[in-house]
Write a protein that holds these residues in place. Structure first.
Motif, PDB file in Angstrom:
ATOM      1  N   LYS A 231       0.371 -16.178   2.746  1.00 16.87           N
ATOM      2  CA  LYS A 231      -0.889 -16.538   2.840  1.00 16.87           C
ATOM      3  C   LYS A 231      -1.851 -16.152   1.828  1.00 16.87           C
ATOM      4  O   LYS A 231      -3.021 -16.438   1.901  1.00 16.87           O
ATOM      5  CB  LYS A 231      -1.398 -16.556   4.194  1.00 16.87           C
ATOM      6  CG  LYS A 231      -0.660 -17.241   5.421  1.00 16.87           C
ATOM      7  CD  LYS A 231      -1.423 -17.051   6.660  1.00 16.87           C
ATOM      8  CE  LYS A 231      -0.845 -17.700   7.764  1.00 16.87           C
ATOM      9  NZ  LYS A 231      -1.364 -17.440   9.038  1.00 16.87           N
ATOM     10  N   GLY A 232      -1.178 -15.473   0.793  1.00 15.48           N
ATOM     11  CA  GLY A 232      -2.096 -14.868  -0.085  1.00 15.48           C
ATOM     12  C   GLY A 232      -3.025 -13.659   0.046  1.00 15.48           C
ATOM     13  O   GLY A 232      -3.724 -13.132  -0.596  1.00 15.48           O
ATOM     14  N   VAL A 233      -2.597 -13.090   1.339  1.00 12.29           N
ATOM     15  CA  VAL A 233      -3.349 -11.858   1.712  1.00 12.29           C
ATOM     16  C   VAL A 233      -2.612 -10.643   1.127  1.00 12.29           C
ATOM     17  O   VAL A 233      -1.557 -10.337   1.032  1.00 12.29           O
ATOM     18  CB  VAL A 233      -3.384 -11.634   3.370  1.00 12.29           C
ATOM     19  CG1 VAL A 233      -3.829 -10.283   3.886  1.00 12.29           C
ATOM     20  CG2 VAL A 233      -3.822 -12.863   3.961  1.00 12.29           C
ATOM     21  N   ILE A 234      -3.829  -9.849   0.724  1.00 10.34           N
ATOM     22  CA  ILE A 234      -2.946  -8.366  -0.019  1.00 10.34           C
ATOM     23  C   ILE A 234      -1.970  -7.663   0.807  1.00 10.34           C
ATOM     24  O   ILE A 234      -2.444  -7.186   1.901  1.00 10.34           O
ATOM     25  CB  ILE A 234      -4.450  -7.596  -0.361  1.00 10.34           C
ATOM     26  CG1 ILE A 234      -5.175  -8.598  -1.411  1.00 10.34           C
ATOM     27  CG2 ILE A 234      -3.766  -6.338  -1.098  1.00 10.34           C
ATOM     28  CD1 ILE A 234      -6.555  -7.776  -1.740  1.00 10.34           C
ATOM     29  N   ASP A 235      -0.992  -7.148   0.346  1.00  7.27           N
ATOM     30  CA  ASP A 235      -0.162  -6.581   1.103  1.00  7.27           C
ATOM     31  C   ASP A 235       0.610  -5.360   0.335  1.00  7.27           C
ATOM     32  O   ASP A 235       1.534  -5.216   0.451  1.00  7.27           O
ATOM     33  CB  ASP A 235       1.053  -7.517   1.861  1.00  7.27           C
ATOM     34  CG  ASP A 235       1.779  -8.000   1.028  1.00  7.27           C
ATOM     35  OD1 ASP A 235       1.469  -8.218  -0.446  1.00  7.27           O
ATOM     36  OD2 ASP A 235       2.775  -8.638   1.509  1.00  7.27           O
ATOM     37  N   VAL A 236      -0.167  -5.004  -0.585  1.00  7.40           N
ATOM     38  CA  VAL A 236       0.293  -3.936  -1.588  1.00  7.40           C
ATOM     39  C   VAL A 236       1.020  -2.617  -0.909  1.00  7.40           C
ATOM     40  O   VAL A 236       1.931  -2.140  -1.206  1.00  7.40           O
ATOM     41  CB  VAL A 236      -0.857  -3.666  -2.639  1.00  7.40           C
ATOM     42  CG1 VAL A 236      -2.117  -2.997  -1.827  1.00  7.40           C
ATOM     43  CG2 VAL A 236      -0.247  -2.543  -3.658  1.00  7.40           C
ATOM     44  N   GLN A 237       0.468  -2.420   0.335  1.00 11.42           N
ATOM     45  CA  GLN A 237       0.780  -1.217   0.909  1.00 11.42           C
ATOM     46  C   GLN A 237       2.286  -1.521   1.412  1.00 11.42           C
ATOM     47  O   GLN A 237       2.812  -0.270   1.803  1.00 11.42           O
ATOM     48  CB  GLN A 237      -0.049  -1.035   2.217  1.00 11.42           C
ATOM     49  CG  GLN A 237      -0.178  -2.008   3.318  1.00 11.42           C
ATOM     50  CD  GLN A 237      -0.911  -3.090   3.052  1.00 11.42           C
ATOM     51  OE1 GLN A 237      -1.404  -3.459   1.759  1.00 11.42           O
ATOM     52  NE2 GLN A 237      -1.393  -3.583   4.114  1.00 11.42           N
ATOM     53  N   TYR A 238       2.864  -2.488   1.304  1.00  7.45           N
ATOM     54  CA  TYR A 238       4.286  -2.522   1.969  1.00  7.45           C
ATOM     55  C   TYR A 238       5.073  -2.831   0.585  1.00  7.45           C
ATOM     56  O   TYR A 238       6.382  -2.963   0.995  1.00  7.45           O
ATOM     57  CB  TYR A 238       4.376  -4.015   2.492  1.00  7.45           C
ATOM     58  CG  TYR A 238       3.266  -3.980   3.922  1.00  7.45           C
ATOM     59  CD1 TYR A 238       3.770  -2.925   4.980  1.00  7.45           C
ATOM     60  CD2 TYR A 238       2.549  -4.791   4.205  1.00  7.45           C
ATOM     61  CE1 TYR A 238       2.851  -2.906   5.989  1.00  7.45           C
ATOM     62  CE2 TYR A 238       1.756  -4.666   5.188  1.00  7.45           C
ATOM     63  CZ  TYR A 238       1.883  -3.571   6.053  1.00  7.45           C
ATOM     64  OH  TYR A 238       1.048  -3.617   7.148  1.00  7.45           O
ATOM     65  N   ILE A 239       4.925  -2.469  -0.458  1.00  7.11           N
ATOM     66  CA  ILE A 239       5.761  -2.493  -1.619  1.00  7.11           C
ATOM     67  C   ILE A 239       6.832  -1.906  -1.612  1.00  7.11           C
ATOM     68  O   ILE A 239       8.013  -2.061  -1.845  1.00  7.11           O
ATOM     69  CB  ILE A 239       5.150  -2.429  -3.022  1.00  7.11           C
ATOM     70  CG1 ILE A 239       4.102  -3.593  -3.487  1.00  7.11           C
ATOM     71  CG2 ILE A 239       6.107  -2.116  -3.884  1.00  7.11           C
ATOM     72  CD1 ILE A 239       3.280  -3.486  -4.408  1.00  7.11           C
ATOM     73  N   GLU A 240       6.718  -0.228  -1.251  1.00  6.45           N
ATOM     74  CA  GLU A 240       7.701   0.622  -0.788  1.00  6.45           C
ATOM     75  C   GLU A 240       8.730   0.009   0.054  1.00  6.45           C
ATOM     76  O   GLU A 240      10.001   0.486   0.035  1.00  6.45           O
ATOM     77  CB  GLU A 240       6.984   2.166  -0.765  1.00  6.45           C
ATOM     78  CG  GLU A 240       6.230   2.499  -1.882  1.00  6.45           C
ATOM     79  CD  GLU A 240       5.981   4.164  -1.367  1.00  6.45           C
ATOM     80  OE1 GLU A 240       6.682   4.931  -1.557  1.00  6.45           O
ATOM     81  OE2 GLU A 240       4.523   4.264  -0.920  1.00  6.45           O
ATOM     82  N   GLU A 241       8.007  -0.443   0.928  1.00  4.20           N
ATOM     83  CA  GLU A 241       9.023  -0.794   2.355  1.00  4.20           C
ATOM     84  C   GLU A 241       9.831  -2.027   1.727  1.00  4.20           C
ATOM     85  O   GLU A 241      11.079  -2.173   2.033  1.00  4.20           O
ATOM     86  CB  GLU A 241       8.209  -1.448   3.460  1.00  4.20           C
ATOM     87  CG  GLU A 241       8.907  -1.602   4.698  1.00  4.20           C
ATOM     88  CD  GLU A 241       7.997  -2.217   5.517  1.00  4.20           C
ATOM     89  OE1 GLU A 241       8.186  -3.209   6.248  1.00  4.20           O
ATOM     90  OE2 GLU A 241       7.023  -1.496   6.029  1.00  4.20           O
ATOM     91  N   HIS A 242       9.268  -2.956   0.747  1.00  5.10           N
ATOM     92  CA  HIS A 242      10.162  -4.025   0.454  1.00  5.10           C
ATOM     93  C   HIS A 242      11.260  -3.594  -0.517  1.00  5.10           C
ATOM     94  O   HIS A 242      12.271  -4.131  -0.470  1.00  5.10           O
ATOM     95  CB  HIS A 242       9.259  -5.085  -0.471  1.00  5.10           C
ATOM     96  CG  HIS A 242       8.238  -5.524   0.114  1.00  5.10           C
ATOM     97  ND1 HIS A 242       7.196  -6.199  -0.454  1.00  5.10           N
ATOM     98  CD2 HIS A 242       7.913  -5.866   1.619  1.00  5.10           C
ATOM     99  CE1 HIS A 242       6.429  -6.848   0.524  1.00  5.10           C
ATOM    100  NE2 HIS A 242       6.733  -6.535   1.802  1.00  5.10           N
ATOM    101  N   VAL A 243      11.058  -2.638  -1.206  1.00  2.00           N
ATOM    102  CA  VAL A 243      11.928  -1.867  -2.340  1.00  2.00           C
ATOM    103  C   VAL A 243      13.108  -1.355  -1.273  1.00  2.00           C
ATOM    104  O   VAL A 243      14.319  -1.649  -1.685  1.00  2.00           O
ATOM    105  CB  VAL A 243      11.424  -0.781  -3.341  1.00  2.00           C
ATOM    106  CG1 VAL A 243      12.754  -0.296  -4.146  1.00  2.00           C
ATOM    107  CG2 VAL A 243      10.486  -1.692  -4.167  1.00  2.00           C
ATOM    108  N   LYS A 244      12.822  -0.618  -0.341  1.00  2.00           N
ATOM    109  CA  LYS A 244      13.697   0.040   0.770  1.00  2.00           C
ATOM    110  C   LYS A 244      14.631  -0.988   1.466  1.00  2.00           C
ATOM    111  O   LYS A 244      15.795  -0.890   1.341  1.00  2.00           O
ATOM    112  CB  LYS A 244      12.958   0.865   1.620  1.00  2.00           C
ATOM    113  CG  LYS A 244      13.901   1.527   2.565  1.00  2.00           C
ATOM    114  CD  LYS A 244      12.972   2.571   3.695  1.00  2.00           C
ATOM    115  CE  LYS A 244      13.962   3.284   4.536  1.00  2.00           C
ATOM    116  NZ  LYS A 244      13.286   3.994   5.436  1.00  2.00           N
ATOM    117  N   ASP A 245      13.865  -2.111   1.661  1.00  2.00           N
ATOM    118  CA  ASP A 245      14.592  -3.015   2.371  1.00  2.00           C
ATOM    119  C   ASP A 245      15.491  -3.710   1.481  1.00  2.00           C
ATOM    120  O   ASP A 245      16.518  -4.055   1.733  1.00  2.00           O
ATOM    121  CB  ASP A 245      13.800  -4.045   3.064  1.00  2.00           C
ATOM    122  CG  ASP A 245      12.851  -3.800   4.383  1.00  2.00           C
ATOM    123  OD1 ASP A 245      13.280  -2.600   4.568  1.00  2.00           O
ATOM    124  OD2 ASP A 245      11.880  -4.304   4.598  1.00  2.00           O
TER     125      ASP A 245
END
Length: 704
Positions: A231-245
């Motif tokens: 939805k275009g909502v800022i979620d920068v805080q989850y980038i490390e989690e994305h990389v880990k996943d």
């Protein structure tokens, strides 16, 4: 003594008037602790996130003097002889091969985006034969150029929404395979990057990677974008989690680790804003991302809007420049929160220069920077010099000639760490802390280093420098700071203190032996020992050279002292106030990176709509009133201006060609200068809906 008081509601800022110019008590509701571990050095400094999409326009844009200091890593640029028309350009710009040499001079590589051969976005697929001819043209041109800094070929862009299998008659995976094989047959050395989906989507990636493994067409470099959630909502805080996943996904599919490139990051409201960009930098560094490019929302050749329209650095440029200054090894940091937008940052250690650098931001108010791990870096002395600077954000097209100094001070390294409170932070600003062994100019003085009489020194990790002075409780108790002023004149003095009583406490203030006033301290609902503290602003006059500033007990309650911080009062009175912080009625606060402080007030569209600023000035008379605004109407619009409740004056705002939050934004904020009469002390400056059109308010600045 120092009896604990009852709790009170914190976070209120208010002003009192006393002799000697004492005013402005601020009590902090919550302190954010951001941690840097200098002993955990986890990768070489490579300026991972310093590149941008379409950041280069041509050989002259941007100028080398603005490009070089940012130490760019990778640029993603349009395919050679492509047809894309980046926003606001009359003809294609940013041809990858035409800007490759410029990028190489700055130490950067070029990622070539294939589908930019099309002039439209979203791309309009023609046929496989047409596509094959485009592929051949790109690869043949690249090989013929002999460019030595080509990073990768990006085969497509955001296929999760720009690819339509029904209208094209072929699936994306099939086109990927055919394109991959054709490129590798021509150029087996240049890496292939993809699939460049618009957000981290694990089911989509699993399908894609499974196909690629089975068909021998795995990308050499994995790429996706970090442009907020679906939805275009800022979620920068989850980038490390994305990389880990993603790493877990690779493992589950039996795929060796790929380099990761995030070649578009940041939502429109964050573009170039220092306090927003630092969060991305930090997440990419800690997660082990190999390269990243800030997104393109507005115009090319401006390094994703860190350069103003007239070719000057803005606040974002200074953050990128500080990033470029980093050298040595990256040191691990711990953000305030892993799941919400808050204070974050990154750090580096250069043993050859005996220096550590910390970049941080993304939070308002008072924050603690805890730096530990000095013991593992033997080149640091037991006392280190700390300098803190800030890069304000006043909007994309506001020039910032120089970063601003916050303070300099000397800190004792105790148990391998220092604690540095940084007060009054702004979440849209960027901050740099430089730690060295040198001892020189300081404007921050620690209470425990002062001359102390009939009082005691205590330790607490939450105190500046880890120590403070308490039990200043007796008639002969005092704390006297010996300070050096570069120039004579008025200075602002910020006092770090704690008052655990339930009521206001006071101390007597002397400057060079002359009594100034009783300094009143509001309750902090606890003492330093429990991590409670606040700040108080006082204006004093100092002589050039050595001065003595003494705080003594006034027999009216008790207060503990942590530090004082001095800053010269500007010769010219100038105060800036943001519209979003004013008194607002029937209007809305909106976010935009084109706005000062990353926000503005819009929808001032109704009969009772207004924005009212409160301004305190030192003397009565005429003042220059600068108004930042946008008028997206086709002609001039009006608002009514009332000073101190007086008669309305009709103010005309010329059209600006668009609104503040427009995408693409072509620099729609404009400046209007007015002359107004203000009285000494508090004034109200009210803008309300006019009779013609509409106007958005960004900020006002009052100058004597």
């Amino acid at each position: 003594m120092n009896k604990k008081g009852i709790s009170m509601i914190l976070g209120i800022i208010f002003t009192i008037s006393l002799a000697g110019g004492v005013k402005g008590i601020k009590v902090k509701a919550e302190t954010n602790n951001f941690t840097v571990d200098l002993s955990n050095q986890y990768r070489n400094v490579t300026h991972v996130a310093s590149g941008s999409l379409y950041g280069l326009s041509d050989e002259n844009k941007p100028s080398d003097d603005l490009l070089m200091p940012t130490k760019p890593n990778v640029f993603t640029q349009m395919a050679p002889n492509g047809g894309q028309l980046p926003n606001g350009e009359a003809s294609p710009t940013g041809d990858a091969l035409k800007v490759a040499e410029k990028a190489e001079r700055s130490g950067a590589k070029i990622n070539i985006r294939f589908p930019d051969m099309y002039k439209d976005f979203p791309y309009k697929w023609i046929s496989l034969d047409d596509w094959n001819s485009k592929i051949d043209s790109i690869v043949d041109s690249t090989l013929a150029s002999k460019a030595a800094n080509i990073y990768a070929y990006e085969l497509w862009n955001e296929p999760n929404w720009t690819w339509n299998a029904k209208t094209s008659g072929i699936s994306f995976n099939e086109v990927w395979k055919k394109t991959y094989d054709r490129v590798k047959a021509k150029d087996s050395k240049t890496k292939i990057l993809g699939p460049s989906i618009s957000l981290y989507d694990e089911p989509w990636l699993k399908n894609f990677l499974t196909y690629c493994k089975e068909n021998n067409c795995l990308p050499d470099i994995m790429c996706w974008h970090e442009l907020g959630d679906a939805k275009g909502v800022i979620d920068v805080q989850y980038i490390e989690e994305h990389v880990k996943d993603y790493r877990n996904l690779e493992k589950s599919l039996g795929i060796n680790n790929r380099q990761i490139c995030i070649d578009e990051y940041g939502v429109t409201t964050e573009e170039a804003v220092p306090g927003s960009m630092i969060r991305y930098f930090s997440e990419f560094e800690r997660a082990g991302v190999e390269s990243a490019c800030s997104a393109f929302w507005f115009r090319p050749g401006r390094l994703s809007n860190i350069i103003t329209e007239d070719g000057n650095p803005n606040g974002g440029w200074w953050l990128y420049k500080w990033y470029g200054d980093m050298s040595g090894k990256m040191a691990m940091t711990t953000p305030v929160s892993q799941t919400s937008l808050n204070l974050d940052g990154m750090a580096s250690v250069d043993s050859s220069k005996k220096t550590a650098s910390v970049l941080f931001g993304g939070a308002d108010g008072d924050n603690n920077i805890l730096v530990k791990g000095f013991n593992s870096n033997k080149f640091f002395n037991n006392k280190v010099h700390v300098k803190v600077e800030e890069a304000p954000w006043y909007g994309v097209d506001t020039k910032l000639s120089q970063a601003k100094e916050v303070f300099e001070g000397n800190f004792n390294v105790v148990d391998g760490k220092i604690n540095v409170p940084v007060t009054g932070m702004n979440k849209s600003f960027g901050y740099r802390m430089t730690i060295t062994n040198k001892e020189g100019y300081i404007n921050r003085y620690e209470a425990e280093e002062a001359v102390v009489n009939h009082a005691n020194k205590f330790s607490n990790e939450g105190a500046s420098n880890g120590q403070y002075i308490g039990q200043i409780d007796y008639k002969d108790s005092y704390v006297e700071f010996n300070v050096t002023a570069k120039d004579a004149g008025p200075y602002n003095m910020k006092i770090g203190y704690a008052n655990g009583n339930s009521q206001v406490s006071s101390q007597k203030l002397y400057v060079n032996g002359d009594m100034q006033a009783d300094v009143n301290y509001d309750s902090t609902a606890g003492w330093m020992s429990s991590g409670k503290s606040g700040t108080k602003d006082v204006q004093i006059k100092l002589k050039k050279g050595d001065n003595k500033i003494r705080f003594s007990n006034s027999q009216n309650g008790y207060a503990e002292l942590d530090y004082i911080q001095l800053s010269k009062v500007a010769k010219t009175f100038k105060v800036r106030q943001e519209a979003e912080n004013a008194l607002i009625n029937n209007a809305t606060v909106n976010l935009s990176s084109y706005g000062s402080n990353d926000a503005f007030v819009g929808m001032i569209n109704f009969g009772d709509s207004y924005v009212q600023y409160n301004m305190n000035v030192p003397e009565g008379g005429k003042y220059k009133l600068e108004v930042g605004y946008a008028n997206g109407e086709s002609s001039a619009s009006t608002q009514n201006l009332s000073i101190n409740g007086g008669e309305n004056k009709v103010i005309t705002f010329e059209k600006t060609g668009g609104w503040m939050a427009s995408v693409p934004n072509m620099g729609y904020r404009k400046i209007l200068n007015l002359s107004v009469d203000l009285k000494k002390g508090d004034n109200t400056i009210k803008f309300s809906k006019g009779n013609t059109g509409y106007v958005e308010q960004d900020y006002i600045e009052v100058t004597k």
